[in-house]
Design a protein around this motif. Sequence first.
Motif, PDB file in Angstrom:
ATOM      1  N   ILE A  68       1.247   4.341  11.583  1.00 37.95           N
ATOM      2  CA  ILE A  68      -0.206   4.274  11.477  1.00 37.95           C
ATOM      3  C   ILE A  68      -0.617   2.841  11.157  1.00 37.95           C
ATOM      4  CG2 ILE A  68      -2.239   5.139  10.232  1.00 37.95           C
ATOM      5  CD1 ILE A  68      -0.557   7.604   9.473  1.00 37.95           C
ATOM      6  N   PRO A  69      -1.533   2.254  11.921  1.00 39.64           N
ATOM      7  CA  PRO A  69      -2.018   0.912  11.574  1.00 39.64           C
ATOM      8  C   PRO A  69      -2.716   0.929  10.215  1.00 39.64           C
ATOM      9  CG  PRO A  69      -2.658   1.526  13.813  1.00 39.64           C
ATOM     10  CD  PRO A  69      -2.127   2.766  13.157  1.00 39.64           C
ATOM     11  N   LEU A  70      -2.490  -0.119   9.435  1.00 36.11           N
ATOM     12  CA  LEU A  70      -3.114  -0.259   8.129  1.00 36.11           C
ATOM     13  C   LEU A  70      -4.117  -1.405   8.149  1.00 36.11           C
ATOM     14  CD1 LEU A  70      -0.035   0.141   5.737  1.00 36.11           C
ATOM     15  CD2 LEU A  70      -1.828   1.825   6.175  1.00 36.11           C
ATOM     16  N   GLU A  71      -5.065  -1.339   7.254  1.00 36.53           N
ATOM     17  CA  GLU A  71      -6.045  -2.410   7.157  1.00 36.53           C
ATOM     18  C   GLU A  71      -5.401  -3.677   6.609  1.00 36.53           C
ATOM     19  OE1 GLU A  71      -9.136  -1.368   4.434  1.00 36.53           O
ATOM     20  OE2 GLU A  71      -7.774  -1.001   2.763  1.00 36.53           O
ATOM     21  N   ASN A  72      -6.081  -4.771   6.809  1.00 38.39           N
ATOM     22  CA  ASN A  72      -5.575  -6.057   6.335  1.00 38.39           C
ATOM     23  C   ASN A  72      -5.414  -6.047   4.815  1.00 38.39           C
ATOM     24  OD1 ASN A  72      -5.945  -6.697   8.997  1.00 38.39           O
ATOM     25  ND2 ASN A  72      -7.683  -8.075   8.657  1.00 38.39           N
ATOM     26  N   ASN A  89       7.416  -0.992  -0.431  1.00 45.46           N
ATOM     27  CA  ASN A  89       8.314  -2.131  -0.207  1.00 45.46           C
ATOM     28  C   ASN A  89       7.603  -3.472  -0.095  1.00 45.46           C
ATOM     29  OD1 ASN A  89       7.646  -0.620   2.384  1.00 45.46           O
ATOM     30  ND2 ASN A  89       8.302  -2.590   3.224  1.00 45.46           N
ATOM     31  N   ASP A  90       6.316  -3.491   0.291  1.00 46.83           N
ATOM     32  CA  ASP A  90       5.605  -4.757   0.419  1.00 46.83           C
ATOM     33  C   ASP A  90       4.738  -5.066  -0.798  1.00 46.83           C
ATOM     34  OD1 ASP A  90       3.628  -2.855   0.769  1.00 46.83           O
ATOM     35  OD2 ASP A  90       2.576  -3.991   2.333  1.00 46.83           O
ATOM     36  N   GLY A  91       4.897  -4.275  -1.866  1.00 48.09           N
ATOM     37  CA  GLY A  91       4.118  -4.496  -3.069  1.00 48.09           C
ATOM     38  C   GLY A  91       2.817  -3.733  -3.112  1.00 48.09           C
ATOM     39  N   SER A  92       2.452  -3.083  -2.014  1.00 47.60           N
ATOM     40  CA  SER A  92       1.246  -2.247  -2.025  1.00 47.60           C
ATOM     41  C   SER A  92       1.549  -0.920  -2.716  1.00 47.60           C
ATOM     42  CB  SER A  92       0.725  -2.026  -0.602  1.00 47.60           C
ATOM     43  OG  SER A  92       1.665  -1.305   0.178  1.00 47.60           O
ATOM     44  N   ILE A  93       0.512  -0.108  -2.862  1.00 47.80           N
ATOM     45  CA  ILE A  93       0.614   1.106  -3.677  1.00 47.80           C
ATOM     46  C   ILE A  93       0.615   2.363  -2.806  1.00 47.80           C
ATOM     47  CG2 ILE A  93      -0.587   2.533  -5.413  1.00 47.80           C
ATOM     48  CD1 ILE A  93       0.713   0.000  -6.518  1.00 47.80           C
ATOM     49  N   PHE A 110      12.654  15.588   2.844  1.00 51.08           N
ATOM     50  CA  PHE A 110      12.653  14.200   2.419  1.00 51.08           C
ATOM     51  C   PHE A 110      11.571  13.485   3.222  1.00 51.08           C
ATOM     52  CE2 PHE A 110      17.082  15.358   1.480  1.00 51.08           C
ATOM     53  CZ  PHE A 110      17.244  14.828   0.209  1.00 51.08           C
ATOM     54  N   ILE A 111      10.829  12.606   2.571  1.00 51.48           N
ATOM     55  CA  ILE A 111       9.795  11.842   3.257  1.00 51.48           C
ATOM     56  C   ILE A 111       9.995  10.367   2.934  1.00 51.48           C
ATOM     57  CG2 ILE A 111       7.312  11.541   3.607  1.00 51.48           C
ATOM     58  CD1 ILE A 111       6.988  14.365   2.337  1.00 51.48           C
ATOM     59  N   ARG A 112      10.272   9.586   3.954  1.00 48.61           N
ATOM     60  CA  ARG A 112      10.451   8.143   3.795  1.00 48.61           C
ATOM     61  C   ARG A 112       9.139   7.453   4.153  1.00 48.61           C
ATOM     62  NH1 ARG A 112      14.627   5.283   1.742  1.00 48.61           N
ATOM     63  NH2 ARG A 112      16.164   6.295   3.110  1.00 48.61           N
ATOM     64  N   VAL A 113       8.637   6.613   3.251  1.00 47.53           N
ATOM     65  CA  VAL A 113       7.378   5.901   3.465  1.00 47.53           C
ATOM     66  C   VAL A 113       7.647   4.409   3.296  1.00 47.53           C
ATOM     67  CG1 VAL A 113       4.965   5.676   2.795  1.00 47.53           C
ATOM     68  CG2 VAL A 113       6.131   7.871   2.482  1.00 47.53           C
ATOM     69  N   SER A 114       7.242   3.618   4.291  1.00 47.57           N
ATOM     70  CA  SER A 114       7.435   2.170   4.209  1.00 47.57           C
ATOM     71  C   SER A 114       6.313   1.466   4.953  1.00 47.57           C
ATOM     72  CB  SER A 114       8.800   1.761   4.786  1.00 47.57           C
ATOM     73  OG  SER A 114       8.894   2.134   6.146  1.00 47.57           O
ATOM     74  N   VAL A 115       6.180   0.167   4.690  1.00 49.54           N
ATOM     75  CA  VAL A 115       5.184  -0.662   5.364  1.00 49.54           C
ATOM     76  C   VAL A 115       5.904  -1.744   6.147  1.00 49.54           C
ATOM     77  CG1 VAL A 115       3.222  -2.221   5.077  1.00 49.54           C
ATOM     78  CG2 VAL A 115       3.450  -0.219   3.593  1.00 49.54           C
ATOM     79  N   ASN A 116       5.574  -1.843   7.428  1.00 49.67           N
ATOM     80  CA  ASN A 116       6.108  -2.902   8.271  1.00 49.67           C
ATOM     81  C   ASN A 116       5.028  -3.952   8.512  1.00 49.67           C
ATOM     82  OD1 ASN A 116       8.449  -1.378   8.498  1.00 49.67           O
ATOM     83  ND2 ASN A 116       7.881  -0.492  10.470  1.00 49.67           N
ATOM     84  N   GLY A 117       5.430  -5.211   8.675  1.00 50.29           N
ATOM     85  CA  GLY A 117       4.480  -6.277   8.948  1.00 50.29           C
ATOM     86  C   GLY A 117       3.778  -6.724   7.676  1.00 50.29           C
ATOM     87  N   GLU A 118       2.836  -7.637   7.852  1.00 45.20           N
ATOM     88  CA  GLU A 118       2.114  -8.164   6.699  1.00 45.20           C
ATOM     89  C   GLU A 118       0.744  -8.663   7.130  1.00 45.20           C
ATOM     90  OE1 GLU A 118       4.194 -12.602   6.790  1.00 45.20           O
ATOM     91  OE2 GLU A 118       4.656 -11.204   5.169  1.00 45.20           O
ATOM     92  N   ASN A 119      -0.095  -8.855   6.142  1.00 52.38           N
ATOM     93  CA  ASN A 119      -1.437  -9.393   6.342  1.00 52.38           C
ATOM     94  C   ASN A 119      -2.235  -8.589   7.374  1.00 52.38           C
ATOM     95  OD1 ASN A 119      -0.625 -11.316   4.479  1.00 52.38           O
ATOM     96  ND2 ASN A 119      -0.210 -12.866   6.015  1.00 52.38           N
ATOM     97  N   ILE A 162     -11.582  11.100  -3.731  1.00 53.21           N
ATOM     98  CA  ILE A 162     -10.467  10.224  -3.377  1.00 53.21           C
ATOM     99  C   ILE A 162     -10.999   9.202  -2.383  1.00 53.21           C
ATOM    100  CG2 ILE A 162      -8.199  10.135  -2.273  1.00 53.21           C
ATOM    101  CD1 ILE A 162      -7.840  13.064  -3.251  1.00 53.21           C
ATOM    102  N   THR A 163     -10.739   7.938  -2.635  1.00 53.93           N
ATOM    103  CA  THR A 163     -11.321   6.875  -1.824  1.00 53.93           C
ATOM    104  C   THR A 163     -10.249   5.957  -1.248  1.00 53.93           C
ATOM    105  OG1 THR A 163     -11.598   5.468  -3.777  1.00 53.93           O
ATOM    106  CG2 THR A 163     -13.465   6.868  -3.160  1.00 53.93           C
ATOM    107  N   ARG A 164     -10.646   5.221  -0.228  1.00 53.00           N
ATOM    108  CA  ARG A 164      -9.776   4.193   0.343  1.00 53.00           C
ATOM    109  C   ARG A 164      -9.941   2.893  -0.443  1.00 53.00           C
ATOM    110  NH1 ARG A 164     -11.512   4.981   6.592  1.00 53.00           N
ATOM    111  NH2 ARG A 164     -13.519   5.287   5.552  1.00 53.00           N
ATOM    112  N   GLU A 165      -8.816   2.206  -0.656  1.00 51.64           N
ATOM    113  CA  GLU A 165      -8.839   0.918  -1.339  1.00 51.64           C
ATOM    114  C   GLU A 165      -7.865  -0.026  -0.647  1.00 51.64           C
ATOM    115  OE1 GLU A 165      -8.258   1.006  -5.560  1.00 51.64           O
ATOM    116  OE2 GLU A 165      -9.171   2.996  -5.751  1.00 51.64           O
ATOM    117  N   PRO A 166      -8.151  -1.320  -0.615  1.00 53.06           N
ATOM    118  CA  PRO A 166      -7.204  -2.270  -0.022  1.00 53.06           C
ATOM    119  C   PRO A 166      -5.857  -2.220  -0.733  1.00 53.06           C
ATOM    120  CG  PRO A 166      -9.341  -3.303  -0.414  1.00 53.06           C
ATOM    121  CD  PRO A 166      -9.387  -1.974  -1.089  1.00 53.06           C
ATOM    122  N   GLY A 167      -4.803  -2.187   0.057  1.00 51.55           N
ATOM    123  CA  GLY A 167      -3.470  -2.190  -0.523  1.00 51.55           C
ATOM    124  C   GLY A 167      -3.042  -0.871  -1.129  1.00 51.55           C
ATOM    125  N   VAL A 168      -3.775   0.208  -0.840  1.00 46.58           N
ATOM    126  CA  VAL A 168      -3.450   1.528  -1.381  1.00 46.58           C
ATOM    127  C   VAL A 168      -3.352   2.540  -0.234  1.00 46.58           C
ATOM    128  CG1 VAL A 168      -4.207   3.454  -2.839  1.00 46.58           C
ATOM    129  CG2 VAL A 168      -4.550   1.088  -3.597  1.00 46.58           C
TER     130      VAL A 168
END
Length: 426
Positions: free
Chosen positions: A320-324, A165-169, A274-283, A199-205
Motif C-alpha cells: 500500500i502506498p504511504l504518505e510522505n 523498521n523505518d522508525g515510523s509507528i 502471523f502478520i509481517r508489517v514493514s515499510v519499504n522506501g523513504e520520504n 481513530i485518525t490518520r497521522e504522518p508517520g503512523v
Amino acid sequence: MLLLHLSDIHFRKSEIGTAQDPNFHLRNELLRDVGQQRVKLGAVDAIIISGDIAFAAAPEEYEYATGWLTRLCDVAGCDMKSIFVVPGNHDVLRTYADQNLVQLLHNQIKNSQDPLDQISKQLTNRDEARLLYGGLDNYNQFAGQFFCNLLPPDRTRTSRDLTLNDGSILRLWGLNTALVSSSQDRQRDMFVDSASFQITREPGVTNLVMAHHHLTWLRQDRELEDHLNDVAPIQIFGHVHTNRIDLHRDHIRLTASATQPERGETAWEPGYNFIRVSVNGENTSRELRIKAHVRVWQTAPGGFIAKRDRGDSDTFELTIPLENWCAPTQPRPLTTVAHSSLASSMTDGATPSEEDQPALTTMRDVALRFYRLSFSKKSEIAGRLQLLESEDMSLPDHERFRQVIIRAHERGQLELLKHAVIESER
C-alpha cells in the motif's frame, strides 16, 4: 514487525486442566508450530488476541489463559508485555449481562433511532456505565496485567504504539464490540461507541484496528467499515470462526479462524496467523508491505499447515502506498516525561507520546507481576506505599490497582513498587 494473532481461544472451565480436555493436543500442536515458525520467521514482536479468551468469563479460565500465554510467549520469543487484547462476547459474564436492568439498557440502545447518542448518554452516566461494563469485570482483571483493561466513559478502546523498521509507528487499536453482549446476541445487534470513530490518520503512523465481532455483526457495519477503510490499512476481526483474507487497494481485512472452535461446527478449522508489517522506501516513496502467514489445521495427518493463496504462495501479500514522511535526522533529545501527561493518557484512552513508551513498558512489567498477587497482598502493598486514595474505593478492582501503578509512576515510586511486588512473590 512480526505479529502473532490468535482469536476465539475459548478456555472452558469444565475442560481445562482435566483428563477430558478435547483441545489439549491441539494447543500443544499450536505451541510446537509456533516454535517451528519462529525458526523460519524470527521472534515475534507482539501477540494480539481478538477476543473470546475465555468461554464463560470465569476467573479460572483467565488464570489458565495467563499460564498458557506464558508458554506461548516462551516459544514465540517474546514476553508477556507484548500481549495486546480486546474482549469478545464470551468474555462477558452472561449471568450478569442477562439481568433485567442490564437488558433494559441494551434494549434502549437496540431500539434507539440514534444508537451512538444513546450509548454516549449511558456511558456518561456513572451508574448506567457501571451496569453496561460490569459483565467485563473478570475480563478486565485479566486484561489489566497488559494495561488493556477498559473503563467508561473515556477508556472504551485501548491502543499501543510499536516501532516499525523505518522508525515510523504501527499503532494498535482495540475496539470493544461486546458492549451489549449477552445471551440475547443476534447478528447486526452488536454496537461500538463513538470512540471507535475517532481513530485518525497521522504522518508517520500506520493504524491497525482489531475488534472481536466482524463488521457483519454490527448495526453500524457500513459506517464503521467506511471509517476503517479511510484510516486503517490493517483490520482484524474474529468471532465467525472462519478464516478470510480480503485484499483491497488500501487495506487488508483479516478474519480469523478460532484457535479452539466448537468441534461440532460444520467448518471445523482451527487456526492462527502471523502478520509481517514493514515499510519499504523513504520520504516520498514509502510503501507499507503486509504479509499474512495463515496457519490452519489439517487432519489425517494432523498438524498446522500454511493456507495458500492463488499461485501456490504460502503468504497473502499486499503493498500500500504511504504518505510522505521523513524520519527525524537526529534522535529526539532525552527529556523528562511529564508524569501528569502520561497519567492523563493512561486515564482517558489517548495514545501516550513516544517519550512515554519506556515508562509504559516498565509499568506493564509491574502490572504483570502485580496481577499475580492476591487481592490482600496488592491492597497491603498499595496501602503501605500510600498509593491508594479515597476516590479509588468506588472503582472496580482492576481499575483501582491500575491507578496504583500509574500513581507510583507519577510520584517516582515505580521502582519501589516493583521491589515490593518482587518481595511479596517470594
